[in-house]
Design an enzyme around this catalytic site. Structure first.
Site, short mmCIF file in Angstrom:
data_model
loop_
_atom_site.label_atom_id
_atom_site.label_comp_id
_atom_site.label_asym_id
_atom_site.label_seq_id
_atom_site.Cartn_x
_atom_site.Cartn_y
_atom_site.Cartn_z
N GLU A 103 -1.34 5.37 -4.92
CA GLU A 103 -2.74 4.44 -4.52
C GLU A 103 -3.76 5.48 -4.09
OE1 GLU A 103 -4.19 0.49 -2.13
OE2 GLU A 103 -2.31 1.40 -1.67
N HIS A 104 -3.14 6.08 -3.03
CA HIS A 104 -4.07 7.15 -2.35
C HIS A 104 -3.47 8.47 -2.40
CE1 HIS A 104 -4.40 3.34 -0.03
NE2 HIS A 104 -5.63 3.34 -0.12
N ASP A 153 -11.28 3.77 3.12
CA ASP A 153 -11.02 2.40 3.24
C ASP A 153 -12.13 1.51 3.61
OD1 ASP A 153 -8.19 2.45 2.58
OD2 ASP A 153 -7.69 2.23 4.60
N GLU A 191 -6.10 -6.84 -47.68
CA GLU A 191 -5.71 -7.87 -46.76
C GLU A 191 -5.29 -9.31 -47.08
OE1 GLU A 191 -7.52 -7.49 -42.94
OE2 GLU A 191 -6.87 -5.44 -42.73
N GLN A 206 -1.00 4.54 6.44
CA GLN A 206 -0.44 3.47 5.50
C GLN A 206 0.80 2.79 6.01
OE1 GLN A 206 -2.33 2.88 2.71
NE2 GLN A 206 -3.66 4.10 3.92
N SER A 220 0.81 -1.03 -0.21
CA SER A 220 -0.10 -0.09 0.06
C SER A 220 0.84 1.25 0.07
CB SER A 220 -0.79 -0.19 1.31
OG SER A 220 -1.87 0.92 1.32
N HIS A 257 0.22 -0.38 7.62
CA HIS A 257 -0.04 -1.62 7.29
C HIS A 257 0.86 -2.68 7.05
CE1 HIS A 257 -4.02 -1.34 5.26
NE2 HIS A 257 -3.91 0.04 5.07
N HIS A 303 -13.28 -13.76 -46.74
CA HIS A 303 -13.85 -12.41 -46.24
C HIS A 303 -14.54 -11.75 -47.06
CE1 HIS A 303 -11.56 -13.71 -42.43
NE2 HIS A 303 -11.90 -12.46 -41.87
#
Length: 429
Positions: free
Chosen positions: A327-328, A361, A415, A259, A237, A262, A420
């Site tokens: 992340e935050h 959170d 192509e 953080q 984190s 964590h 096709h």
């Protein structure tokens, strides 16, 4: 915390080191994880029970012992404190309301020729959620992963969570009951990812796997991608904070620590235009560290992966933060909304002094499963989209094909794909 100044001669080297904060040595565990996955794929429950004995220190007596009973989940819900139960319900309602707003819609567009173009949105049949467990309680991770799947319309949700010494947290079980989940298995680590990806005699194969985990879980998710879909490869984190002279040092310091506690590998970075704020925050971090229940973890994180950067302007601060792609991201400035248009890369953005990251959170509503380690440059938060798939709808009328068919046939001819081309031309003749 170490304090850096963007004017320093060696600043770029130190900043480049910060940008490496989310790197994980996945290669170092790949062979171990691959062997575990192969054993699960080939031996199913037999390997699963051997892995539980080895890593979680208990041996399931039989296949039925792998599964948590619906009764135990209901009893856990009924036995938790009423105030806590109300809090879980509040979180559920807010997360559900937010994710309902994210739901894409099927649509049909009728062209003037009578042709039809459109999109059909459908949920996957079965989702697998990995929820960290053991003695720790992570009901928030369960809610954040299960509710988007529920809103998306997933028919069946499978939960795997590790249970060291055969212990499982009652609060997690209560959250499972709240989400009406009936399939919960006492399996963790790479083994759980393998079981959900390939299926075993007890655990059904799923279509998508989401949820956080350690390096073994992250590596396993990477290796089974393609067999199933996954949400992202999440690392440790991290948080970034943009602050000016209006920011309170106690708010900033505690948010950085939110953080750091964590994981020793977590990263906490403050970028500020106020040179006087930097030492004040550093002092507060040291003061608050001594009060934390996870002081040892937070201290190692702050000392090894924490930093305060002083810049000459807010534009420079934002430029550096966009490179970090946290992340935050907290924006604690006099006018945070004014800075929002300049912020390009962040998993979740928290605006204003009274919007601490933990509110996201648990209870604000947006998902807390976010891209880490700079991957916010190309990943998005977990959402209903991870549990949905979209099918294109095409229906051509004769007039519609006459209008665009010749152009289609010409491109196919260029192509060198004759069948096709003729598939279209045969209808134009």
């Amino acid at each position: 915390m170490k304090i850096l100044n963007s004017k320093d001669a060696n600043f770029q080297d130190e900043f480049d080191e910060l940008l490496q904060r989310g790197k994980m040595d996945i290669d170092g565990v790949s062979n171990i994880v691959k062997n575990l996955l192969d054993e699960i794929k080939n031996e199913g429950n037999v390997a699963l029970k051997e892995h539980i004995t080895k890593f979680d220190r208990w041996t399931p007596a039989n296949d039925e012992a792998l599964e948590v009973s619906v009764t135990s989940m209901r009893e856990a819900y009924e036995n938790i404190d009423a105030t806590l139960r109300d809090a879980l319900h509040m979180a559920y309602d807010r997360i559900e309301s937010y994710h309902q707003k994210l739901m894409p819609k099927s649509w049909i567009d009728f062209e003037k020729t009578g042709s039809i173009l459109g999109q059909k949105v459908t949920a996957v049949d079965r989702a697998g959620l990995y929820i960290p467990g053991g003695k720790a309680a992570y009901p928030s991770s369960l809610l954040m992963n299960a509710i988007p799947a529920i809103v998306a319309g997933v028919e069946e949700i499978v939960v795997c969570t590790p249970t060291p010494d055969d212990e499982i947290n009652e609060l997690l079980l209560a959250a499972c009951h709240l989400c009406k989940i009936t399939k919960v298995y006492k399996v963790g680590g790479a083994s759980a990812i393998g079981a959900m990806a390939y299926g075993t005699q007890s655990i059904p194969k799923v279509d998508v796997i989401t949820g956080p985990g350690n390096i073994f879980v992250a590596t396993a998710k990477k290796l089974v991608y393609g067999e199933v879909n996954i949400d992202m490869i999440a690392g440790p984190s991290d948080i970034g904070i943009l602050a000016d002279e209006s920011a309170r040092e106690d708010f900033v310091a505690m948010d950085l620590l939110s953080q750091a506690e964590h994981d020793e590998m977590a990263s906490s970075i403050l970028i500020t235009t106020d040179a006087s704020l930097a030492p004040r925050v550093s002092d507060k971090v040291e003061e608050f560290l001594k009060t934390l229940s996870r002081e040892e973890i937070a201290r190692k994180s702050i000392e090894e992966r924490g930093a305060i950067i002083v810049t000459q302007s807010m534009d420079e601060a934002i430029e550096l933060m966009n490179q970090i792609a946290p992340e935050h991201l907290e924006v604690i400035t006099k006018s945070p909304m004014d800075l929002l248009p300049k912020i390009k890369h962040a998993g979740a953005i928290f605006l204003g002094a009274y919007t601490p990251e933990p509110i996201g959170d648990y209870i604000a509503g947006p998902n807390h499963t976010l891209p880490t380690g700079g991957t916010a440059k190309f990943y998005s938060p977990l959402s209903v989209d991870h549990f949905l798939k979209k099918s294109s709808i095409i229906s051509m009328s004769r007039e519609g094909l006459d209008e665009i068919g010749e152009a289609c046939a010409l491109i196919a001819n260029t192509e060198g794909l004759t069948a096709h081309e003729e598939s279209v031309r045969i209808r134009l003749k």
